[in-house]
Design a protein around this motif. Sequence first.
Motif, PDB file in Angstrom:
ATOM      1  N   GLN A 183      50.605   8.017  51.229  1.00  0.00           N
ATOM      2  CA  GLN A 183      50.258   7.341  49.984  1.00  0.00           C
ATOM      3  C   GLN A 183      50.680   5.881  50.026  1.00  0.00           C
ATOM      4  O   GLN A 183      50.040   5.011  49.433  1.00  0.00           O
ATOM      5  N   GLU A 184      51.741   5.606  50.748  1.00  0.00           N
ATOM      6  CA  GLU A 184      52.273   4.252  50.866  1.00  0.00           C
ATOM      7  C   GLU A 184      51.496   3.409  51.872  1.00  0.00           C
ATOM      8  O   GLU A 184      51.338   2.189  51.689  1.00  0.00           O
ATOM      9  N   LEU A 185      50.973   4.051  52.938  1.00  0.00           N
ATOM     10  CA  LEU A 185      50.298   3.333  54.029  1.00  0.00           C
ATOM     11  C   LEU A 185      48.814   3.687  54.052  1.00  0.00           C
ATOM     12  O   LEU A 185      48.445   4.805  54.441  1.00  0.00           O
ATOM     13  N   GLU A 232      38.251   4.952  53.168  1.00  0.00           N
ATOM     14  CA  GLU A 232      39.640   5.079  52.708  1.00  0.00           C
ATOM     15  C   GLU A 232      39.697   5.897  51.429  1.00  0.00           C
ATOM     16  O   GLU A 232      38.957   5.638  50.479  1.00  0.00           O
ATOM     17  N   TYR A 233      40.604   6.878  51.406  1.00  0.00           N
ATOM     18  CA  TYR A 233      40.748   7.768  50.256  1.00  0.00           C
ATOM     19  C   TYR A 233      41.885   7.291  49.359  1.00  0.00           C
ATOM     20  O   TYR A 233      42.853   6.692  49.821  1.00  0.00           O
ATOM     21  N   SER A 234      41.780   7.605  48.084  1.00  0.00           N
ATOM     22  CA  SER A 234      42.794   7.168  47.126  1.00  0.00           C
ATOM     23  C   SER A 234      44.025   8.071  47.142  1.00  0.00           C
ATOM     24  O   SER A 234      45.088   7.676  46.678  1.00  0.00           O
ATOM     25  N   ILE A 239      45.985  21.618  50.484  1.00  0.00           N
ATOM     26  CA  ILE A 239      46.813  21.291  49.331  1.00  0.00           C
ATOM     27  C   ILE A 239      46.447  19.888  48.886  1.00  0.00           C
ATOM     28  O   ILE A 239      46.649  18.920  49.620  1.00  0.00           O
ATOM     29  N   ARG A 240      45.901  19.770  47.694  1.00  0.00           N
ATOM     30  CA  ARG A 240      45.482  18.475  47.163  1.00  0.00           C
ATOM     31  C   ARG A 240      46.666  17.745  46.541  1.00  0.00           C
ATOM     32  O   ARG A 240      47.503  18.352  45.876  1.00  0.00           O
ATOM     33  N   ALA A 241      46.716  16.460  46.776  1.00  0.00           N
ATOM     34  CA  ALA A 241      47.748  15.576  46.218  1.00  0.00           C
ATOM     35  C   ALA A 241      49.165  16.108  46.439  1.00  0.00           C
ATOM     36  O   ALA A 241      49.942  16.219  45.481  1.00  0.00           O
ATOM     37  N   PRO A 242      49.543  16.436  47.671  1.00  0.00           N
ATOM     38  CA  PRO A 242      50.911  16.932  47.899  1.00  0.00           C
ATOM     39  C   PRO A 242      51.972  15.904  47.547  1.00  0.00           C
ATOM     40  O   PRO A 242      53.104  16.270  47.217  1.00  0.00           O
ATOM     41  N   GLU A 243      51.612  14.616  47.580  1.00  0.00           N
ATOM     42  CA  GLU A 243      52.580  13.566  47.239  1.00  0.00           C
ATOM     43  C   GLU A 243      52.984  13.623  45.769  1.00  0.00           C
ATOM     44  O   GLU A 243      54.050  13.114  45.392  1.00  0.00           O
TER      45      GLU A 243
END
Length: 261
Positions: free
Chosen positions: A65-67, A84-86, A109-113
Amino acid sequence: MRGRAIKLSASRRLVGDLMKFSIGVPRVTVQRKMNISALLAARTAQPVRPSWTVLFLKAYALLAQELPDLRRAYVKFPTPRLYEYSGNVASIAHEREYEGERIVLLSLIRAPEKRSITELQTLIEAARSRPVMEVKEFRRILKFAHLPGPIRWLVMWLGLNLGRQRPRFFGTFQFSVYSGLGAESLNPLTPLTTLLNYGPIDDDGTVTVRIHYDHRVMDGANVARALDRLENILNGEVTGELKGLAQTGANPGTTALRTAT
């Protein structure tokens, strides 16, 4: 010498299909020996320990998510370009028993962050323990494996090369680990941009971590810096969340995981 012919099972056809599309990816590996003693201590202090898979998954999702490089994919339709994905969709490899055969199946697993360690643990446990045909992704892919080869290959090519649809079927990164068996994979293949794995974790918290990446999307120096940052996230944000669970008394899993990997 005479032998016997063995018909390919649905799972073996799926592995063959994935290898068909993975072989064409110019994959390179960068590894780093890390010291995650802070995370090891925080995990050891838990009355019910979350799996290492969950902890590394959460850390890598935060890193991606950071990079932005780690959220990009090389796609070919309608023309070759990067997409590029959001956010992230993790593809996790699980060994399951199905129809008398040990097979590897992938769950998403969607949006694990954005998920807590507790929630990720619950999702991973469900994919590992629920009957195979009760897991949506497993049921869908095993049904897909019975289609004729040319149809499967066309659908997979479109799924990998239509930028917006790719995460829905394949995810944005893959996670595959054998360290619980005392082994590690040095050259895993995947059609995705990155695959994260790591070896056995020593008693002092030393572990070798690898990112296998698509060289069309990024370069090795970026990946080397990403691994350095990943070590900081493991010992920082993820360790902090684990300590927070201990303070609040939250249970990071639904079953005892003292021997989980």
